[in-house]
Write a protein that holds these residues in place. Structure first.
Motif, PDB file in Angstrom:
ATOM      1  N   GLY A  76     -21.621  -7.482 -24.257  1.00  0.00           N
ATOM      2  CA  GLY A  76     -21.621  -6.593 -23.102  1.00  0.00           C
ATOM      3  C   GLY A  76     -22.119  -7.257 -21.825  1.00  0.00           C
ATOM      4  N   PHE A  77     -23.242  -7.977 -21.911  1.00  0.00           N
ATOM      5  CA  PHE A  77     -23.809  -8.630 -20.734  1.00  0.00           C
ATOM      6  C   PHE A  77     -22.827  -9.641 -20.152  1.00  0.00           C
ATOM      7  CE2 PHE A  77     -26.426 -11.957 -18.724  1.00  0.00           C
ATOM      8  CZ  PHE A  77     -27.192 -11.193 -17.870  1.00  0.00           C
ATOM      9  N   ALA A  78     -22.219 -10.445 -21.020  1.00  0.00           N
ATOM     10  CA  ALA A  78     -21.264 -11.449 -20.556  1.00  0.00           C
ATOM     11  C   ALA A  78     -20.030 -10.808 -19.942  1.00  0.00           C
ATOM     12  CB  ALA A  78     -20.859 -12.354 -21.727  1.00  0.00           C
ATOM     13  N   LEU A  79     -19.575  -9.691 -20.505  1.00  0.00           N
ATOM     14  CA  LEU A  79     -18.387  -9.016 -19.983  1.00  0.00           C
ATOM     15  C   LEU A  79     -18.639  -8.442 -18.588  1.00  0.00           C
ATOM     16  CD1 LEU A  79     -17.229  -7.201 -23.237  1.00  0.00           C
ATOM     17  CD2 LEU A  79     -16.030  -9.062 -22.062  1.00  0.00           C
ATOM     18  N   VAL A  80     -19.824  -7.879 -18.391  1.00  0.00           N
ATOM     19  CA  VAL A  80     -20.173  -7.362 -17.064  1.00  0.00           C
ATOM     20  C   VAL A  80     -20.193  -8.493 -16.047  1.00  0.00           C
ATOM     21  CG1 VAL A  80     -22.021  -6.313 -15.697  1.00  0.00           C
ATOM     22  CG2 VAL A  80     -21.408  -5.340 -17.916  1.00  0.00           C
ATOM     23  N   TRP A  81     -20.761  -9.630 -16.424  1.00  0.00           N
ATOM     24  CA  TRP A  81     -20.785 -10.781 -15.522  1.00  0.00           C
ATOM     25  C   TRP A  81     -19.380 -11.316 -15.271  1.00  0.00           C
ATOM     26  CZ3 TRP A  81     -24.010 -13.252 -12.321  1.00  0.00           C
ATOM     27  CH2 TRP A  81     -25.345 -12.852 -12.335  1.00  0.00           C
ATOM     28  N   ALA A  82     -18.553 -11.353 -16.307  1.00  0.00           N
ATOM     29  CA  ALA A  82     -17.181 -11.837 -16.128  1.00  0.00           C
ATOM     30  C   ALA A  82     -16.426 -10.948 -15.150  1.00  0.00           C
ATOM     31  CB  ALA A  82     -16.458 -11.875 -17.482  1.00  0.00           C
ATOM     32  N   TRP A  83     -16.602  -9.639 -15.268  1.00  0.00           N
ATOM     33  CA  TRP A  83     -15.941  -8.712 -14.356  1.00  0.00           C
ATOM     34  C   TRP A  83     -16.431  -8.934 -12.921  1.00  0.00           C
ATOM     35  CZ3 TRP A  83     -16.866  -4.884 -10.818  1.00  0.00           C
ATOM     36  CH2 TRP A  83     -15.826  -3.997 -10.552  1.00  0.00           C
ATOM     37  N   GLY A  84     -17.742  -9.066 -12.764  1.00  0.00           N
ATOM     38  CA  GLY A  84     -18.305  -9.246 -11.431  1.00  0.00           C
ATOM     39  C   GLY A  84     -17.901 -10.565 -10.803  1.00  0.00           C
ATOM     40  N   ILE A  85     -17.949 -11.653 -11.590  1.00  0.00           N
ATOM     41  CA  ILE A  85     -17.543 -12.960 -11.064  1.00  0.00           C
ATOM     42  C   ILE A  85     -16.067 -12.942 -10.714  1.00  0.00           C
ATOM     43  CG2 ILE A  85     -17.214 -15.390 -11.686  1.00  0.00           C
ATOM     44  CD1 ILE A  85     -19.806 -15.155 -13.345  1.00  0.00           C
ATOM     45  N   GLY A  86     -15.267 -12.299 -11.551  1.00  0.00           N
ATOM     46  CA  GLY A  86     -13.847 -12.172 -11.241  1.00  0.00           C
ATOM     47  C   GLY A  86     -13.614 -11.425  -9.941  1.00  0.00           C
ATOM     48  N   GLY A  87     -14.371 -10.350  -9.733  1.00  0.00           N
ATOM     49  CA  GLY A  87     -14.225  -9.575  -8.501  1.00  0.00           C
ATOM     50  C   GLY A  87     -14.575 -10.374  -7.264  1.00  0.00           C
ATOM     51  N   VAL A  88     -15.694 -11.087  -7.310  1.00  0.00           N
ATOM     52  CA  VAL A  88     -16.106 -11.905  -6.165  1.00  0.00           C
ATOM     53  C   VAL A  88     -15.093 -13.013  -5.911  1.00  0.00           C
ATOM     54  CG1 VAL A  88     -17.866 -13.514  -5.330  1.00  0.00           C
ATOM     55  CG2 VAL A  88     -18.551 -11.400  -6.468  1.00  0.00           C
ATOM     56  N   THR A  89     -14.616 -13.647  -6.986  1.00  0.00           N
ATOM     57  CA  THR A  89     -13.647 -14.740  -6.844  1.00  0.00           C
ATOM     58  C   THR A  89     -12.329 -14.231  -6.273  1.00  0.00           C
ATOM     59  OG1 THR A  89     -14.649 -15.872  -8.742  1.00  0.00           O
ATOM     60  CG2 THR A  89     -12.437 -16.572  -8.069  1.00  0.00           C
ATOM     61  N   GLY A  90     -11.865 -13.087  -6.792  1.00  0.00           N
ATOM     62  CA  GLY A  90     -10.617 -12.522  -6.282  1.00  0.00           C
ATOM     63  C   GLY A  90     -10.709 -12.183  -4.807  1.00  0.00           C
ATOM     64  N   SER A  91     -11.822 -11.589  -4.399  1.00  0.00           N
ATOM     65  CA  SER A  91     -12.004 -11.242  -2.994  1.00  0.00           C
ATOM     66  C   SER A  91     -12.070 -12.475  -2.109  1.00  0.00           C
ATOM     67  CB  SER A  91     -13.296 -10.420  -2.824  1.00  0.00           C
ATOM     68  OG  SER A  91     -13.222  -9.215  -3.550  1.00  0.00           O
ATOM     69  N   ALA A  92     -12.698 -13.548  -2.624  1.00  0.00           N
ATOM     70  CA  ALA A  92     -12.875 -14.758  -1.820  1.00  0.00           C
ATOM     71  C   ALA A  92     -11.590 -15.565  -1.694  1.00  0.00           C
ATOM     72  CB  ALA A  92     -13.970 -15.628  -2.437  1.00  0.00           C
ATOM     73  N   LEU A  93     -10.769 -15.560  -2.730  1.00  0.00           N
ATOM     74  CA  LEU A  93      -9.606 -16.448  -2.749  1.00  0.00           C
ATOM     75  C   LEU A  93      -8.316 -15.800  -2.280  1.00  0.00           C
ATOM     76  CD1 LEU A  93     -10.124 -18.365  -6.131  1.00  0.00           C
ATOM     77  CD2 LEU A  93     -10.868 -19.011  -3.835  1.00  0.00           C
ATOM     78  N   VAL A  94      -8.288 -14.478  -2.144  1.00  0.00           N
ATOM     79  CA  VAL A  94      -7.025 -13.821  -1.821  1.00  0.00           C
ATOM     80  C   VAL A  94      -6.606 -14.036  -0.364  1.00  0.00           C
ATOM     81  CG1 VAL A  94      -7.964 -11.582  -1.080  1.00  0.00           C
ATOM     82  CG2 VAL A  94      -5.729 -11.690  -2.221  1.00  0.00           C
ATOM     83  N   GLY A  95      -7.545 -14.421   0.492  1.00  0.00           N
ATOM     84  CA  GLY A  95      -7.247 -14.538   1.915  1.00  0.00           C
ATOM     85  C   GLY A  95      -6.164 -15.558   2.235  1.00  0.00           C
ATOM     86  N   LYS A  96      -6.264 -16.760   1.652  1.00  0.00           N
ATOM     87  CA  LYS A  96      -5.286 -17.804   1.967  1.00  0.00           C
ATOM     88  C   LYS A  96      -3.874 -17.439   1.500  1.00  0.00           C
ATOM     89  CE  LYS A  96      -8.390 -21.756   2.436  1.00  0.00           C
ATOM     90  NZ  LYS A  96      -8.739 -23.126   1.961  1.00  0.00           N
ATOM     91  N   TRP A 137      -9.335  -8.467 -14.561  1.00  0.00           N
ATOM     92  CA  TRP A 137      -9.496  -7.057 -14.175  1.00  0.00           C
ATOM     93  C   TRP A 137     -10.308  -6.952 -12.894  1.00  0.00           C
ATOM     94  CZ3 TRP A 137     -12.466  -3.512 -18.183  1.00  0.00           C
ATOM     95  CH2 TRP A 137     -12.738  -2.267 -17.602  1.00  0.00           C
ATOM     96  N   GLY A 138     -11.481  -7.589 -12.867  1.00  0.00           N
ATOM     97  CA  GLY A 138     -12.307  -7.539 -11.662  1.00  0.00           C
ATOM     98  C   GLY A 138     -11.641  -8.215 -10.477  1.00  0.00           C
ATOM     99  N   GLY A 139     -11.025  -9.378 -10.724  1.00  0.00           N
ATOM    100  CA  GLY A 139     -10.402 -10.119  -9.625  1.00  0.00           C
ATOM    101  C   GLY A 139      -9.241  -9.377  -8.998  1.00  0.00           C
ATOM    102  N   THR A 140      -8.340  -8.856  -9.826  1.00  0.00           N
ATOM    103  CA  THR A 140      -7.172  -8.153  -9.285  1.00  0.00           C
ATOM    104  C   THR A 140      -7.557  -6.828  -8.648  1.00  0.00           C
ATOM    105  OG1 THR A 140      -6.760  -7.225 -11.500  1.00  0.00           O
ATOM    106  CG2 THR A 140      -5.555  -9.214 -10.894  1.00  0.00           C
ATOM    107  N   GLY A 141      -8.538  -6.151  -9.240  1.00  0.00           N
ATOM    108  CA  GLY A 141      -8.962  -4.877  -8.660  1.00  0.00           C
ATOM    109  C   GLY A 141      -9.494  -5.046  -7.248  1.00  0.00           C
ATOM    110  N   TRP A 142     -10.347  -6.056  -7.050  1.00  0.00           N
ATOM    111  CA  TRP A 142     -10.927  -6.240  -5.728  1.00  0.00           C
ATOM    112  C   TRP A 142      -9.985  -6.949  -4.767  1.00  0.00           C
ATOM    113  CZ3 TRP A 142     -14.449  -3.328  -4.021  1.00  0.00           C
ATOM    114  CH2 TRP A 142     -15.391  -2.774  -4.883  1.00  0.00           C
ATOM    115  N   ALA A 143      -9.143  -7.847  -5.265  1.00  0.00           N
ATOM    116  CA  ALA A 143      -8.191  -8.513  -4.379  1.00  0.00           C
ATOM    117  C   ALA A 143      -7.139  -7.550  -3.846  1.00  0.00           C
ATOM    118  CB  ALA A 143      -7.506  -9.664  -5.120  1.00  0.00           C
ATOM    119  N   SER A 144      -6.906  -6.450  -4.556  1.00  0.00           N
ATOM    120  CA  SER A 144      -5.925  -5.472  -4.088  1.00  0.00           C
ATOM    121  C   SER A 144      -6.386  -4.764  -2.820  1.00  0.00           C
ATOM    122  CB  SER A 144      -5.638  -4.444  -5.182  1.00  0.00           C
ATOM    123  OG  SER A 144      -6.790  -3.659  -5.464  1.00  0.00           O
ATOM    124  N   VAL A 145      -7.688  -4.755  -2.562  1.00  0.00           N
ATOM    125  CA  VAL A 145      -8.209  -4.049  -1.383  1.00  0.00           C
ATOM    126  C   VAL A 145      -7.726  -4.718  -0.087  1.00  0.00           C
ATOM    127  CG1 VAL A 145     -10.283  -3.344  -0.141  1.00  0.00           C
ATOM    128  CG2 VAL A 145     -10.185  -3.137  -2.643  1.00  0.00           C
TER     129      VAL A 145
END
Length: 235
Positions: A76-96, A137-145
């Motif tokens: 569970g702990f690792a999955l929460v971190w994976a989701w969060g890291i994915g979200g931050v990465t997706g938000s950071a990389l989608v700009g280019k 999941w986290g990356g695509t969810g946040w990059a869609s914004v």
């Protein structure tokens, strides 16, 4: 939670007291915010944001019960971190990619990847699959914004503030609705492991709407058109 609420109330009070000192954009005060919804493109985008909130953030509420139901409670702990890291990465990389290719390909790709991540956590029990799916999941969810924001405001710069405000409000309202729907499903007897399958429904509906925005909406404005619009806004 009480501290979070207290900070929120104090922040709202401070903004209310100091509202007269905050900068105002002429476009924001020239017409009611909801008037932008007269545009079919903006309305569809707000609904898509709501559905993505239901699917992505709403399901995230139940990530740990879902993992436990699949025998992955220790992850569970690792999955929460994976989701969060994915979200931050997706938000950071989608700009280019947005700057280079525009929103159209991402309007199609991101909801597809989000749906595939839900399918993965529904069909598989491997912790590696779940970790990858949680990051996607986290990356695509946040990059869609920002993708939706660019798609909806590229040809409506003077209305960007109310459009983005309504989009974000819809996304968080969708998050609350998704959490409530998940609770109702669990109360009705649905298994936590099957919530990802239910989340496929709003994710696929969002894909239909974002595909409509991608193919039926106007193309990105040219540089000359953008310059002309900025000049008009200045006047």
């Amino acid at each position: 939670m009480g501290l979070v609420v207290l900070i929120g109330v104090l922040s709202m009070a401070a903004l209310a007291v100091r509202a007269h000192t905050l900068p105002r954009l002429a476009a924001a005060g020239s017409e009611p915010a909801f008037r932008v919804l007269r545009s079919g493109r903006a309305s569809v985008g707000v609904i898509a944001a709501f559905l993505l909130g239901v699917a992505s953030l709403g399901l995230y509420t139940y990530l740990l019960p879902m993992a436990e139901a699949r025998g992955l409670a220790d992850w569970g702990f690792a999955l929460v971190w994976a989701w969060g890291i994915g979200g931050v990465t997706g938000s950071a990389l989608v700009g280019k990619p947005l700057d280079r290719y525009g929103a159209k390909p991402l309007l199609l790709l991101l909801p597809v990847l989000l749906a595939l991540s839900f399918a993965a956590v529904w069909l598989f029990t491997s912790p590696i699959v779940w970790l990858i799916a949680a990051a996607v999941w986290g990356g695509t969810g946040w990059a869609s914004v920002p993708t939706l924001q660019q798609a909806l405001t590229a040809d409506r710069r003077r209305q960007s503030m109310p459009i983005i405000a309504l989009q974000m409000a819809a996304m968080y309202l969708g998050s609350a609705a998704g959490a409530a729907i998940g609770s109702s499903l669990l109360t009705a007897g649905a298994g936590a492991a099957d919530l990802a399958a239910w989340a496929l429904l709003p994710a696929l509906l969002a894909l239909v709407l974002t595909a409509w925005i991608a193919f039926a909406g106007p193309r990105r404005p040219t540089a000359s058109a953008s310059t002309s619009e900025d000049r008009t806004a200045t006047l």
